[in-house]
Design a protein around this motif. Structure first.
Motif, mmCIF file in Angstrom:
data_model
loop_
_atom_site.group_PDB
_atom_site.id
_atom_site.type_symbol
_atom_site.label_atom_id
_atom_site.label_comp_id
_atom_site.label_asym_id
_atom_site.label_seq_id
_atom_site.Cartn_x
_atom_site.Cartn_y
_atom_site.Cartn_z
ATOM 1 N N PHE A 180 -77.726 5.165 2.458
ATOM 2 C CA PHE A 180 -77.307 5.849 1.309
ATOM 3 C C PHE A 180 -78.593 6.121 0.398
ATOM 4 O O PHE A 180 -79.521 5.554 0.231
ATOM 5 N N GLN A 181 -78.257 7.194 -0.160
ATOM 6 C CA GLN A 181 -79.519 7.726 -1.132
ATOM 7 C C GLN A 181 -80.580 7.830 -0.732
ATOM 8 O O GLN A 181 -81.815 7.632 -1.103
ATOM 9 N N ALA A 182 -80.781 8.372 0.609
ATOM 10 C CA ALA A 182 -81.997 8.648 1.406
ATOM 11 C C ALA A 182 -82.612 9.997 0.702
ATOM 12 O O ALA A 182 -81.933 11.044 0.456
ATOM 13 N N THR A 183 -83.954 10.101 0.899
ATOM 14 C CA THR A 183 -84.452 11.310 0.268
ATOM 15 C C THR A 183 -85.104 12.186 1.501
ATOM 16 O O THR A 183 -85.596 11.786 2.461
ATOM 17 N N LEU A 184 -84.869 13.458 1.369
ATOM 18 C CA LEU A 184 -85.104 14.370 2.415
ATOM 19 C C LEU A 184 -86.437 15.046 2.063
ATOM 20 O O LEU A 184 -87.167 14.775 0.982
ATOM 21 N N SER A 185 -87.003 15.792 2.942
ATOM 22 C CA SER A 185 -88.135 16.352 3.005
ATOM 23 C C SER A 185 -88.160 17.376 1.574
ATOM 24 O O SER A 185 -89.378 17.294 0.939
ATOM 25 N N THR A 186 -87.190 17.739 1.107
ATOM 26 C CA THR A 186 -87.013 18.601 -0.185
ATOM 27 C C THR A 186 -87.139 17.951 -1.552
ATOM 28 O O THR A 186 -87.135 18.485 -2.561
ATOM 29 N N GLY A 187 -87.030 16.664 -1.333
ATOM 30 C CA GLY A 187 -86.902 15.666 -2.426
ATOM 31 C C GLY A 187 -85.728 15.386 -3.062
ATOM 32 O O GLY A 187 -85.531 14.619 -3.972
ATOM 33 N N VAL A 188 -84.559 16.106 -2.526
ATOM 34 C CA VAL A 188 -83.183 15.907 -2.772
ATOM 35 C C VAL A 188 -82.712 14.401 -2.174
ATOM 36 O O VAL A 188 -83.151 13.991 -1.030
ATOM 37 N N ARG A 189 -81.420 13.836 -2.654
ATOM 38 C CA ARG A 189 -81.124 12.509 -2.088
ATOM 39 C C ARG A 189 -79.528 12.601 -2.262
ATOM 40 O O ARG A 189 -78.791 12.547 -3.138
ATOM 41 N N PRO A 190 -79.169 13.039 -0.777
ATOM 42 C CA PRO A 190 -77.756 13.010 -0.518
ATOM 43 C C PRO A 190 -77.173 11.664 -0.678
ATOM 44 O O PRO A 190 -77.768 10.471 -0.711
ATOM 45 N N ASP A 191 -75.797 11.312 -1.125
ATOM 46 C CA ASP A 191 -75.144 10.358 -1.363
ATOM 47 C C ASP A 191 -75.213 9.428 0.068
ATOM 48 O O ASP A 191 -75.185 8.156 -0.216
ATOM 49 N N CYS A 192 -75.350 9.795 0.963
ATOM 50 C CA CYS A 192 -75.212 9.036 2.302
ATOM 51 C C CYS A 192 -75.532 10.020 3.485
ATOM 52 O O CYS A 192 -75.289 11.294 3.619
ATOM 53 N N LEU A 193 -76.403 9.421 4.597
ATOM 54 C CA LEU A 193 -76.678 10.104 5.717
ATOM 55 C C LEU A 193 -76.300 9.318 7.057
ATOM 56 O O LEU A 193 -76.645 8.238 6.998
ATOM 57 N N ILE A 194 -75.634 10.246 7.850
ATOM 58 C CA ILE A 194 -75.035 9.420 9.028
ATOM 59 C C ILE A 194 -76.037 9.827 10.114
ATOM 60 O O ILE A 194 -76.146 11.194 10.576
ATOM 61 N N TYR A 195 -76.671 8.954 10.698
ATOM 62 C CA TYR A 195 -77.618 9.030 11.869
ATOM 63 C C TYR A 195 -76.986 9.442 13.169
ATOM 64 O O TYR A 195 -76.103 8.549 13.654
ATOM 65 N N MET A 196 -77.232 10.432 13.884
ATOM 66 C CA MET A 196 -76.611 10.944 14.957
ATOM 67 C C MET A 196 -77.421 10.414 16.142
ATOM 68 O O MET A 196 -78.708 10.208 16.125
ATOM 69 N N PRO A 197 -76.844 10.369 17.431
ATOM 70 C CA PRO A 197 -77.248 9.752 18.729
ATOM 71 C C PRO A 197 -78.205 10.972 19.264
ATOM 72 O O PRO A 197 -78.577 12.204 18.795
ATOM 73 N N ASN A 198 -78.973 10.422 20.163
ATOM 74 C CA ASN A 198 -80.117 11.492 21.021
ATOM 75 C C ASN A 198 -81.093 12.200 20.017
ATOM 76 O O ASN A 198 -81.542 13.434 20.479
ATOM 77 N N GLY A 199 -81.440 11.608 18.925
ATOM 78 C CA GLY A 199 -82.514 12.389 18.247
ATOM 79 C C GLY A 199 -81.896 13.436 17.516
ATOM 80 O O GLY A 199 -82.478 14.374 16.768
#
Length: 396
Positions: A180-199
């Motif tokens: 939750f509230q993870a920071t991307l490379s552009t500096g934006v912070r989405p409300d949630c990031l769901i990690y997908m398998p196999n990279g």
């Protein structure tokens, strides 16, 4: 006969008293006639004989009247006695009926009282249920007012949507499968990031639905207000879709599709019913609008994909374990073969031992059947003779 015929002043006159009074009146009238006749005899000496005859007739009539009065009095007494007995019977019957009616009335009163108490008890129970329901309605009203106050503020509304989304994701995925509230490379912070398998890149989810213009549509009382609210909502929604596309769809870092979470099923249904063009515009922008139920279903699909990926990652370990298992089975087969050879050799050794024990038994039997004589003593006297030679000399 004791029944009342009429009232004289404050006194009730019965039939018996009226009959007696009538007889007395008749007797008085006859006496007056007799007195009048005697007076006429004094006045007129010429009519003495006629008056005497008349007097005799009157006396005869008087005697008859007295006799009739006696008979009437007897009959009246008899009738009074009959009516008295009948009155007592009637009073007893009336009392019995009154007692029966009183008993039935008492039973009816008791039954009515029980029914009344039962009805009051049920009424109290229903009133208690109504009180609880009213309390529940009051609590719900307070919660609705609180929810309205939450939805009226943009920040609290965003926190409300964020909270619902977090609860759904936390119930479906392990703690390592999201952020939750993870920071991307552009500096934006989405409300949630769901990690997908196999990279694979993660999936971004946004929970800030533009609700202000949508509330304007619901509160509009005229057609013009509805059109103005719809136009404002279209502008806000189009801008929000563009922001999600520009901020959260980063090639190589996130998935090429993002989720826009709508925290209400009714808003989601109304959005699809009245704003189909906005739904199509969101699809073209690779933004999928999801309600709580659709988000739950999507998370379940992602969970199944993650489970399948974990199984694929463990496939080589499973293959290695199966190979080791096959090697162990081969070694077990060799050892079983060797054990079978040992068992076969042991069986042959046991057979030879049995042959030797059989020979020993037969020789022992023959020794037991020998007749000891001089030859045997001579054999015993020569100590240089071997056991085998002694056995051959003594054998038959």
């Amino acid at each position: 006969m004791n029944s009342t015929l009429f009232f004289l002043g404050n006194r009730a006159i019965t039939a018996l008293e009226a009959a007696v009074a009538a007889g007395l009146i008749l007797l008085v009238c006859l006496l007056l006639l007799l007195i009048s006749a005697r007076a006429q005899l004094r006045r007129s000496g010429d009519a003495e004989i006629a008056a005497g005859e008349r007097i005799e007739d009157l006396e005869g009539h008087l005697s008859k009247v007295m006799q009739s009065q006696g008979e009437i009095s007897g009959r009246m007494q008899t009738m009074a006695e009959i009516f008295g007995s009948r009155q007592s019977d009637m009073m007893r019957a009336v009392n019995e009926r009154l007692d029966g009616m009183g008993q039935r009335l008492g039973n009816s009163m008791v039954h009515t009282t029980k029914q009344t108490h039962e009805g009051l008890r049920q009424l109290h129970e229903r009133l208690a249920v109504i009180d609880r329901a009213q309390q529940t309605i009051t609590d719900l009203s307070g919660q609705v007012v609180e929810l309205q106050s939450i939805l009226a503020n943009k920040q609290t509304r965003g926190a409300f949507g964020q909270g619902r989304m977090e609860l759904i994701i936390q119930d479906q995925l392990p703690s390592t499968g999201y952020s939750f509230q993870a920071t991307l490379s552009t500096g934006v912070r989405p409300d949630c990031l769901i990690y997908m398998p196999n990279g694979a890149p993660p999936l971004a989810i946004d929970a800030k639905f533009p609700l202000e213009a949508f509330q304007l549509i619901r509160k509009a009382e005229t057609e013009e207000g509805t059109r103005a609210g719809s136009a404002q909502f279209r502008r806000d929604f189009t801008k929000h879709i563009g922001d999600i596309k520009d901020k959260y769809l980063i090639p190589g870092e996130t998935q090429d599709t993002a989720f826009l979470f709508v925290p209400s099923e009714s808003i989601f249904a109304e959005l699809h019913e009245r704003f189909e063009d906005l739904i199509q515009k969101a699809h073209r922008s690779r933004v999928v609008i999801v309600s709580p139920s659709l988000l739950m279903l999507s998370i379940q699909v992602i969970q199944a994909v993650l489970r399948d990926a974990k199984m694929r990652e463990q496939a080589h370990l499973i293959q290695a374990e199966v190979t080791k298992l096959l090697d162990d089975v081969g070694r077990l087969n060799d050892r079983v073969g060797k054990l079978q050879t040992h068992f076969t050799q042991a069986n042959r050794d046991i057979d030879q031992i049995l042959v030797s024990t059989d020979k020993i038994s037969r020789r022992g039997q023959r020794i037991e059947d020998l007749e000891l004589g001089e030859a045997s003593r001579e054999v015993e006297a020569d100590p240089a003779t071997s056991d085998e030679e002694q056995f051959n000399l003594t054998s038959p």
